[in-house]
Design an enzyme around this catalytic site. Structure first.
Site, PDB file in Angstrom:
ATOM      1  N   HIS A  28       0.822  -1.214   0.120  1.00 43.61           N
ATOM      2  CA  HIS A  28       0.071   0.034   0.137  1.00 43.61           C
ATOM      3  C   HIS A  28       0.673   1.430  -0.111  1.00 43.61           C
ATOM      4  O   HIS A  28       0.674   2.520  -0.763  1.00 43.61           O
ATOM      5  CB  HIS A  28      -0.944  -0.100   1.435  1.00 43.61           C
ATOM      6  CG  HIS A  28      -1.924  -0.946   1.024  1.00 43.61           C
ATOM      7  ND1 HIS A  28      -3.827  -0.622   1.064  1.00 43.61           N
ATOM      8  CD2 HIS A  28      -2.044  -2.552   1.134  1.00 43.61           C
ATOM      9  CE1 HIS A  28      -4.522  -1.434   1.070  1.00 43.61           C
ATOM     10  NE2 HIS A  28      -3.102  -2.516   1.055  1.00 43.61           N
ATOM     11  N   ASP A 121      -5.742   5.285   2.325  1.00 48.54           N
ATOM     12  CA  ASP A 121      -5.935   4.609   1.685  1.00 48.54           C
ATOM     13  C   ASP A 121      -7.307   4.213   1.994  1.00 48.54           C
ATOM     14  O   ASP A 121      -8.402   4.889   3.284  1.00 48.54           O
ATOM     15  CB  ASP A 121      -5.075   4.285   2.249  1.00 48.54           C
ATOM     16  CG  ASP A 121      -4.624   1.859   2.079  1.00 48.54           C
ATOM     17  OD1 ASP A 121      -5.463   1.170   1.744  1.00 48.54           O
ATOM     18  OD2 ASP A 121      -4.180   2.227   1.113  1.00 48.54           O
ATOM     19  N   GLN A 340      12.259  -6.355  -8.085  1.00 48.13           N
ATOM     20  CA  GLN A 340      11.345  -6.892  -9.214  1.00 48.13           C
ATOM     21  C   GLN A 340      11.163  -6.329 -10.111  1.00 48.13           C
ATOM     22  O   GLN A 340      11.473  -6.089 -10.875  1.00 48.13           O
ATOM     23  CB  GLN A 340       9.502  -6.627  -7.855  1.00 48.13           C
ATOM     24  CG  GLN A 340       8.961  -7.227  -9.287  1.00 48.13           C
ATOM     25  CD  GLN A 340       7.465  -8.178  -8.548  1.00 48.13           C
ATOM     26  OE1 GLN A 340       7.879  -8.969  -7.418  1.00 48.13           O
ATOM     27  NE2 GLN A 340       6.505  -7.209  -8.353  1.00 48.13           N
ATOM     28  N   TRP A 358      -2.308  -6.258  -7.276  1.00 47.62           N
ATOM     29  CA  TRP A 358      -1.826  -5.769  -8.422  1.00 47.62           C
ATOM     30  C   TRP A 358      -0.694  -4.130  -8.708  1.00 47.62           C
ATOM     31  O   TRP A 358      -0.685  -4.178  -9.649  1.00 47.62           O
ATOM     32  CB  TRP A 358      -3.920  -3.831  -7.711  1.00 47.62           C
ATOM     33  CG  TRP A 358      -3.580  -3.556  -9.361  1.00 47.62           C
ATOM     34  CD1 TRP A 358      -3.714  -2.010  -9.281  1.00 47.62           C
ATOM     35  CD2 TRP A 358      -3.827  -3.711 -10.730  1.00 47.62           C
ATOM     36  NE1 TRP A 358      -4.231  -1.389 -10.424  1.00 47.62           N
ATOM     37  CE2 TRP A 358      -4.722  -2.676 -11.406  1.00 47.62           C
ATOM     38  CE3 TRP A 358      -4.079  -5.206 -11.472  1.00 47.62           C
ATOM     39  CZ2 TRP A 358      -4.473  -2.752 -12.615  1.00 47.62           C
ATOM     40  CZ3 TRP A 358      -4.705  -4.968 -12.210  1.00 47.62           C
ATOM     41  CH2 TRP A 358      -4.387  -4.174 -13.433  1.00 47.62           C
ATOM     42  N   ASN A 359       0.058  -3.749  -7.461  1.00 47.50           N
ATOM     43  CA  ASN A 359       1.094  -3.785  -8.105  1.00 47.50           C
ATOM     44  C   ASN A 359       1.831  -4.399  -8.996  1.00 47.50           C
ATOM     45  O   ASN A 359       2.166  -4.027  -9.733  1.00 47.50           O
ATOM     46  CB  ASN A 359       2.313  -3.653  -6.272  1.00 47.50           C
ATOM     47  CG  ASN A 359       1.436  -1.809  -5.974  1.00 47.50           C
ATOM     48  OD1 ASN A 359       0.514  -1.323  -6.837  1.00 47.50           O
ATOM     49  ND2 ASN A 359       1.492  -2.531  -4.255  1.00 47.50           N
ATOM     50  N   SER A 360       1.894  -5.615  -8.339  1.00 45.15           N
ATOM     51  CA  SER A 360       2.776  -6.625  -9.466  1.00 45.15           C
ATOM     52  C   SER A 360       2.062  -7.105 -10.882  1.00 45.15           C
ATOM     53  O   SER A 360       2.717  -6.868 -11.702  1.00 45.15           O
ATOM     54  CB  SER A 360       2.998  -7.673  -8.616  1.00 45.15           C
ATOM     55  OG  SER A 360       3.578  -8.152  -7.652  1.00 45.15           O
ATOM     56  N   ALA A 378      -8.384 -11.783  -1.368  1.00 43.45           N
ATOM     57  CA  ALA A 378      -8.157 -10.267  -1.553  1.00 43.45           C
ATOM     58  C   ALA A 378      -8.701  -9.999  -2.326  1.00 43.45           C
ATOM     59  O   ALA A 378      -9.212 -11.088  -3.141  1.00 43.45           O
ATOM     60  CB  ALA A 378      -6.777  -9.198  -0.963  1.00 43.45           C
TER      61      ALA A 378
END
Length: 478
Positions: A28, A121, A340, A358-360, A378
């Site tokens: 996050h 957030d 990454q 989602w970031n990945s 999630a």
């Protein structure tokens, strides 16, 4: 006469001041910090509110840092542990309780800073009523996809449909169509968290999120419109949320490659397409499942890099008992953190085994890397549907149960894992060729979206303009 800046604004005006308040979790923090950097680059005065243990080491001078203490001792957590990713699952309720106790410090911060808007957030629902006390507009930052936003809204607003009379006791294997989506998405009941089975305090927390989510001024989405157009339109036109698609936010401020890192040097020497394996900061597995995954990876025939969160006991489950041997440099185990973004953008990487955070997903799409999907909890199961069925740039490994607790997820056998990885990496197969073509096209779309004149670039300008209007005219004009 006042002078004008490059955005056509009077330089005599005070900049809009936005307070960014991320949830303290590894997945996050980075995107909201990237959003703060992005808006600061467009003339916004940005302040990041967080705790000392989550303060970014590389925060640029354009962003002010405002620190509040985390009440670790008050909720029975070790002092200094201020990020949920650093805690075992059984202590997550303690952490959520500690986060809720930040309400008063947040109130003090607003009284001290008097920002023009708050971007908080979605897991910080108390930010909304406190911001209301000061008549400060609050924007929600989800950090996940439009398809997940559609699915989560549908899921939070109604329980899972009852099993059919033909269930025959195998309820967890039943599929159902997720209601109120713009296209047919079918999921296993076990892939959705059963809100009827969660603890009472968790239900209360979810209800608080639900209540204040719809009352925020709007949602800032880390996605780009072309990626999931039908779901973006659904959020705006059917769910009725005001949204700005500003992603991928990391693309505006690309991270430099860590050239000295051993994995990049290892990739430089590879003569074959390499698989990258990582399940994020909160993805954990049983020893038995890790062993099956290792066997499946080795059997698929491709070299791989595997970033393992908890790698202290690798030797206990590694198939040959020696994870350091690397069998003629066929694999590399990274214990803990891995660069990454740099790995995915390396030309040797041909596939990504991911938990579908989602970031990945965005990082893989931006790097034009197809995925083998293994969601855990999630929003990740919705992201898997987007990757495998809507965009067709990945193959599912076969995860069937939504749970952070590894023992509650059925074992996926090595043979099943190997089969999915061969589908992903088979350069001679039509399916693999199609996935690579499509993901390359999406990578170009992502790049164009964040360039001047692109959809995300324009939405950032629209967000800044809306923030300025709110500052000058107040909420009553909107």
């Amino acid at each position: 006469m006042s002078s004008m800046n490059s955005h056509g604004e009077s330089e005599d005006l005070q900049p809009v001041h936005v307070l960014f308040f991320p949830f303290m979790a590894s997945g996050h923090m980075p995107p909201l910090v990237d959003l703060a950097k992005l808006l600061a680059s467009r003339g916004v005065r940005a302040t990041l509110l967080t705790t000392p243990g989550n303060a970014p080491a590389d925060l640029p001078p354009s962003i002010h840092l405002y620190l509040i203490p985390f009440p670790s001792a008050a909720v029975g957590l070790p002092v200094g542990i201020e990020n949920i990713a650093h805690l075992p699952i059984h202590q997550h309720p303690n952490f959520i309780a500690g986060v809720s106790m930040l309400r008063d410090d947040f109130r003090v911060a607003l009284a001290d800073l008097r920002p023009d808007a708050v971007v908080a957030d979605w897991l910080l629902p108390f930010a909304a009523p406190v911001a209301d006390e000061f008549c400060i507009p609050r924007f929600t930052f989800h950090g996940f996809s439009n398809i997940a936003l559609c699915g989560q809204v549908s899921h939070f607003c109604q329980p899972l449909p009852p099993p059919s009379s033909a269930a025959s006791g195998a309820e967890e294997e039943l599929t159902f169509v997720v209601p109120n989506l713009p296209r047919r998405i079918e999921m296993l009941r076990s892939q959705m968290e059963d809100l009827n089975a969660v603890p009472a305090e968790a239900v209360k927390f979810i209800e608080e999120i639900r209540e204040w989510e719809m009352r925020s001024y709007g949602v800032v989405v880390n996605s780009f419109y072309e990626l999931e157009t039908e779901f973006a339109d659904h959020v705006r036109q059917v769910i009725g949320r005001r949204t700005w698609h500003v992603g991928p936010v990391a693309s505006y401020d690309p991270k430099p490659a860590e050239e000295a890192h051993e994995c990049l040097e290892w990739l430089d020497e590879s003569e074959e397409p390499v698989l990258y394996v990582c399940f994020g900061s909160m993805g954990s597995f049983t020893a038995a499942q890790l062993r099956e995954l290792a066997l499946g990876l080795k059997a698929c025939g491709h070299p791989f890099i595997w970033a393992i969160r908890d790698a202290a006991d690798v030797q206990q489950w590694w198939p040959d008992g020696d994870s350091e041997r690397r069998e003629e440099k066929r694999y590399l185990i990274l214990k803990g953190w891995a660069p990454q973004t740099a790995i995915l953008n390396h030309p040797a990487v041909g596939g990504f085994v991911t938990h579908c955070g989602w970031n990945s997903c965005l990082e893989a799409i931006s790097a034009a890397v197809p995925m083998a999907t293994w969601p855990i909890f999630a929003d990740q199961f919705f992201n898997e549907k987007l990757i495998t069925e809507v965009l067709e740039i990945g193959v599912p490994v076969g995860a069937t149960h939504c749970s952070l607790i590894p023992e509650r997820r059925p074992l996926i056998a090595a043979a099943q894992i190997e089969k999915a990885l061969r589908r992903l990496m088979d350069d001679g197969g039509e399916e693999a060729k199609s996935m690579r073509t499509k993901v390359r096209e999406l990578a170009l779309m992502a790049k164009k979206a964040t360039e001047e004149g692109g959809s995300s670039y324009d939405d950032v300008d629209k967000l800044v303009s809306d923030l300025r209007d709110l500052k000058e005219n107040g909420m009553q004009q909107h």
